[in-house]
Design a protein around this motif. Structure first.
Motif, PDB file in Angstrom:
ATOM      1  N   SER A 153       0.812  -1.138   0.080  1.00 22.51           N
ATOM      2  CA  SER A 153      -0.046  -0.068   0.179  1.00 22.51           C
ATOM      3  C   SER A 153       0.846   1.157  -0.146  1.00 22.51           C
ATOM      4  N   SER A 154       0.409   2.512  -0.442  1.00 23.58           N
ATOM      5  CA  SER A 154       1.278   3.481  -0.652  1.00 23.58           C
ATOM      6  C   SER A 154       1.325   4.290   0.740  1.00 23.58           C
ATOM      7  N   ASP A 173      -0.368  -3.981   6.658  1.00 28.49           N
ATOM      8  CA  ASP A 173      -0.877  -3.394   5.065  1.00 28.49           C
ATOM      9  C   ASP A 173      -0.506  -2.029   4.889  1.00 28.49           C
ATOM     10  N   THR A 196       5.364   0.699   4.777  1.00 30.85           N
ATOM     11  CA  THR A 196       6.005   0.770   3.646  1.00 30.85           C
ATOM     12  C   THR A 196       7.247  -0.081   3.576  1.00 30.85           C
ATOM     13  N   LEU A 247       3.769 -10.116  -4.208  1.00 28.01           N
ATOM     14  CA  LEU A 247       2.399  -9.535  -4.368  1.00 28.01           C
ATOM     15  C   LEU A 247       1.315 -10.221  -3.488  1.00 28.01           C
ATOM     16  N   TYR A 296       2.847  -5.914  -2.823  1.00 27.61           N
ATOM     17  CA  TYR A 296       3.258  -4.895  -3.917  1.00 27.61           C
ATOM     18  C   TYR A 296       4.117  -5.968  -4.629  1.00 27.61           C
ATOM     19  N   ILE A 319      -6.429   0.378  -5.730  1.00 27.02           N
ATOM     20  CA  ILE A 319      -5.092  -0.026  -5.424  1.00 27.02           C
ATOM     21  C   ILE A 319      -4.923  -1.562  -6.125  1.00 27.02           C
ATOM     22  N   MET A 340      -2.261  -2.935  -8.428  1.00 27.67           N
ATOM     23  CA  MET A 340      -1.348  -4.023  -8.127  1.00 27.67           C
ATOM     24  C   MET A 340      -1.496  -4.995  -9.101  1.00 27.67           C
ATOM     25  N   GLU A 364       0.332  -3.835 -12.286  1.00 27.49           N
ATOM     26  CA  GLU A 364       1.745  -3.866 -12.120  1.00 27.49           C
ATOM     27  C   GLU A 364       2.481  -5.170 -11.797  1.00 27.49           C
TER      28      GLU A 364
END
Length: 279
Positions: free
Chosen positions: A1-2, A34, A37, A84, A89, A226, A230, A233
């Motif tokens: 998560s950002s 979650d 970072t 992931l 991420y 989100i 993901m 990505e």
């Protein structure tokens, strides 16, 4: 998560979250984690205890109140699927990522071999007898590593008995297969192997509904939640890997013009400096 987790006024020493699962889970929901970072020089580590069904966030240094809590990501050596599904991420660069190939080559190339076997071609029949045990396996392939079993199978598939350097006794080949050994035959044979790998990667890329460039544009411009971000990505990371495999095989094929790389086997060539794909 950002998002990031802010530490409480007191320095964080450890925190734990208990999984509700009664057996070892393949996925868990840990809300605190979650919001953390990942960072290679993060100030805390995550410890899993399967026996106690707990997850501990352990500070490795003093964390000032109000600052971000950064956790160190998994050690090198794991593919993007693990990042992931277990960490939420996808890293921008992961040289340990790989794709899984089912069988040694594209279905079209395998069908071509089987057509020759049906026509009682003696060379094709011997190749099939050697390769059938390989074709039922799965292989983890990247732009930086090639499984020896896959490499040897492709060398056998592309053998040309008319070439003096590629004329190998069937019983000798059978013994190599039984001993699970990988043998280099010739540069001409290696070029065909590289072409086969290039075409396999190209074929897999063509099966995606979007291109690598289109995914990059979606990530830059589309209003994604989100989960969508993901997913794209992850998809983009696999396409980038396939594109990188194509580049490596292309570089090997083009090196046929001469120079120090000319007679290197593929497993040594891919250890040389890489021309990276621009994603």
């Amino acid at each position: 998560s950002s998002s990031s987790l802010l530490s409480s006024p007191s320095s964080l020493s450890s925190a734990s979250s208990t999984s509700a699962a009664t057996t070892n889970p393949s996925h868990i929901v840990a809300p605190v984690l979650d919001f953390m970072t990942p960072d290679p020089i993060g100030d805390c580590e995550i410890k899993f205890d399967n026996k106690k069904k707990t997850i501990k966030v352990i500070a490795t240094e003093n964390i000032k109140p109000g600052s971000r809590v950064l956790f160190r990501p998994p050690a090198p050596g794991i593919p993007n699927e693990v990042f992931l599904t277990s960490h939420g991420y996808v890293p921008e660069i992961n040289t340990n990522d790989f794709i899984v190939l089912k069988g040694i080559t594209r279905e079209a190339e395998w069908r071509e071999l089987m057509t020759k076997v049906d026509a009682a071609d003696p060379v094709a029949t011997q190749k099939f007898q050697l390769l059938k045990i390989f074709h039922d396996d799965s292989y983890s392939v990247s732009a930086f590593t090639l499984p020896p079993r896959l490499l040897f199978a492709l060398r056998i598939l592309n053998l040309n008995p008319a070439s003096p350097k590629q004329k190998v006794n069937f019983e000798d080949l059978k013994k190599l297969v039984q001993e699970d050994r990988c043998k280099y035959f010739s540069h001409a044979n290696e070029l065909k192997v590289a072409k086969s790998l290039y075409e396999t990667a190209d074929d897999l890329l063509s099966k995606y509904p979007t291109s690598l460039e289109e995914d990059a544009k979606l990530l830059r411009e589309a209003p994604l939640d989100i989960d969508q971000r993901m997913a794209i990505e992850y998809r983009k990371s696999k396409k980038a890997l396939l594109a990188q495999i194509k580049v490596r095989m292309e570089d090997f094929i083009e090196s046929d013009g001469g120079g120090s790389s000319r007679k290197l086997p593929l497993e040594k060539f891919i250890l040389k400096p890489v021309r990276l794909v621009d994603v």
